[in-house]
Scaffold this active site. Structure first.
Site, PDB file in Angstrom:
ATOM      1  N   GLU A   1      50.716  64.321  48.683  1.00  0.00           N
ATOM      2  CA  GLU A   1      50.942  65.741  48.928  1.00  0.00           C
ATOM      3  C   GLU A   1      51.487  65.983  50.331  1.00  0.00           C
ATOM      4  OE1 GLU A   1      48.486  68.860  46.655  1.00  0.00           O
ATOM      5  OE2 GLU A   1      47.660  68.884  48.689  1.00  0.00           O
TER       6      GLU A   1
ATOM      7  N   HIS B   1      43.431  41.724  37.533  1.00  0.00           N
ATOM      8  CA  HIS B   1      43.520  41.398  36.112  1.00  0.00           C
ATOM      9  C   HIS B   1      44.274  42.469  35.321  1.00  0.00           C
ATOM     10  CE1 HIS B   1      40.661  38.077  36.710  1.00  0.00           C
ATOM     11  NE2 HIS B   1      40.115  38.894  37.600  1.00  0.00           N
TER      12      HIS B   1
ATOM     13  N   LYS C   1      51.441  76.768  41.109  1.00  0.00           N
ATOM     14  CA  LYS C   1      50.402  77.803  41.131  1.00  0.00           C
ATOM     15  C   LYS C   1      50.962  79.150  40.688  1.00  0.00           C
ATOM     16  CE  LYS C   1      47.347  75.954  44.731  1.00  0.00           C
ATOM     17  NZ  LYS C   1      46.786  76.194  46.086  1.00  0.00           N
TER      18      LYS C   1
END
Length: 458
Positions: free
Chosen positions: A289, A310, A425
């Site tokens: 961000e 793994h 937003k």
């Protein structure tokens, strides 16, 4: 002077046909020095976004007082998202015992701790159904007070607590928000519930060492004075390092910038140890961000050693040369010895493990992974902390906040804003019917229509 952390960068100059050279680092010396001066000057003036640099010097008395009050509840639920929750998750994972909520209350000696982040109804209902709401504290964290996910959880929790205990509901709520303005500040004033301030100059992703992270930490028995002291010591040591090759924050900022320019557009954070798993989560928001704007930035990749040896190591070693990999190791871990001998013939081939410490195995795996990556020609930064405890976590948090800010300045972007997030937003507000955002409905329909343009149903 004992060390707070150590950084080894020799393997950062590995890189196939696109290596970052030491002389390239030297060329950035003046630039990073100027970025550091800018950071400290604006921090001293408490300019918006820069205030986190002052948090190691804050007065903790009110936060500790609130922490004592919170510690009297059976459970604490923090309602927040992003920077209002990830830091809390990271501190709890690093500094509380494993399976903390499952410990008997007499052992735990502090409230259980939960987060309400993602607006998933299954999670929210399941959590509130398992709690005695009369004995649960809710901490609502949003600087603006209008973060949609947080507001939705808050409204629901407030109503449920009111149904349970009536007018005394405000006694179970702590509001952490802007000191002067916003919906939650109005709510705290009108109901008289307890509140703490988020400093106006501190942004969410840099707020873990403010009341946002420290109130719950204090309530859960984490020594927040040592946490902040570690950050303070890190700051004081960094300010004394005026030469590029002696200042690890300057050095890592330059290395990250140059690898980004060389086409390594992924920053892998791979701590070794379960207690640091959520440090990688916290780092991902801080890095992504802060730096992802104006076409710049590198994509943070969360990994956990040894688990991701793994699952991801094959890709890191033999896949595209597009990653700078940071490994975090821990020097001192709890002692856990394997058996000295196992008297079963079928297990004889495992005798190389007899009498070994499990923590030593984890560090050996960290060094082995680094070595395998270097052999494959992939750049690695190797960072060590003495132990996972308050002082060193505080130092590590501040260190990476500092590095992130410097990388932003070197990229010539603002590491403290998030314009891309704000657009999302606005679209959320428009679709949820918030007044003043009606103009964005058509935009959402247009752009989401592009997502659905070629739909295949089976």
């Amino acid at each position: 002077m004992d060390e707070l952390l150590s950084v080894s960068v020799g393997a950062a100059f590995v890189g196939g046909d696109r290596p970052v050279l030491r002389e390239n680092i030297d060329d950035l010396s003046k630039m990073v020095e100027e970025a550091d001066v800018l950071l400290r000057e604006k921090g001293r003036d408490d300019v918006e976004g820069f205030g986190w640099i002052n948090l190691p010097y804050q007065d903790l008395s009110e936060t500790i007082k609130i922490g004592r009050w919170l510690s009297g509840f059976e459970a604490i639920v923090q309602i927040g998202i992003g920077g209002s929750a990830l830091g809390n998750r990271m501190l709890a994972k690093a500094l509380l015992p494993p399976f903390y909520n499952e410990l008997d209350a007499s052992v735990r000696k502090a409230p259980k701790f939960y987060l309400l982040e993602n607006p998933d109804p299954k999670t929210a209902v399941s959590l509130l159904d398992r709690l005695d709401l009369s004995k649960t504290a809710f901490i609502v964290v949003s600087k603006s007070g209008s973060t949609t996910e947080t507001a939705a959880h808050f409204l629901w929790a407030w109503q449920k607590v009111r149904e349970k205990i009536g007018e005394r509901a405000s006694d179970n709520f702590l509001i952490i928000t802007d000191p002067r303005k916003g919906i939650l500040r109005k709510f705290a004033k009108s109901t008289g519930c307890r509140s703490l301030n988020i400093p106006e100059s501190v942004g969410g992703r840099y707020s873990v060492l403010s009341s946002v992270g420290l109130a719950t930490a204090s309530a859960l028995g984490i020594n927040i004075e040592k946490l902040v002291q570690g950050a303070k010591e890190m700051d004081q040591r960094l300010v004394l390092r005026s030469h590029l090759w002696e200042n690890p924050a300057w050095l890592l900022a330059c290395i990250n910038l140059l690898h980004a320019k060389a086409g390594r557009n992924m920053a892998v954070m791979m701590p070794y140890g379960d207690d640091l798993a959520d440090f990688a989560e916290w780092f991902a928001q801080l890095w992504g961000e802060s730096l992802g704007k104006e076409g710049y930035g590198t994509t943070p990749v969360r990994a956990l050693g040894a688990i991701d040896q793994h699952s991801q190591l094959q890709l890191y070693a033999e896949g595209p040369d597009d990653k700078l990999i940071t490994i975090i190791d821990v020097k001192n871990r709890p002692l856990f010895l394997l058996p000295d001998v196992v008297d079963i013939d079928a297990l004889k081939d495992l005798e190389f493990l007899y009498g070994k410490a499990l923590g030593d195995l984890l560090s050996i795996e960290a060094r082995s992974t680094a070595s395998a990556l270097v052999k494959a020609g992939k750049p690695v930064i190797y960072l060590n902390i003495p132990e996972v405890s308050e002082r060193y976590i505080g130092a590590l948090v501040f260190f990476y906040e500092y590095v992130t800010a410097l990388v932003g300045f070197l990229m010539k972007i603002n590491p403290f804003d998030q314009p891309g997030v704000e657009q999302g937003k606005r679209y959320i507000y428009s679709l949820m019917g918030r007044r003043g955002y009606e103009e964005y409905v058509k935009e959402v329909e247009e752009y989401f229509g592009a997502c659905q343009n070629t739909e295949i149903i089976i």
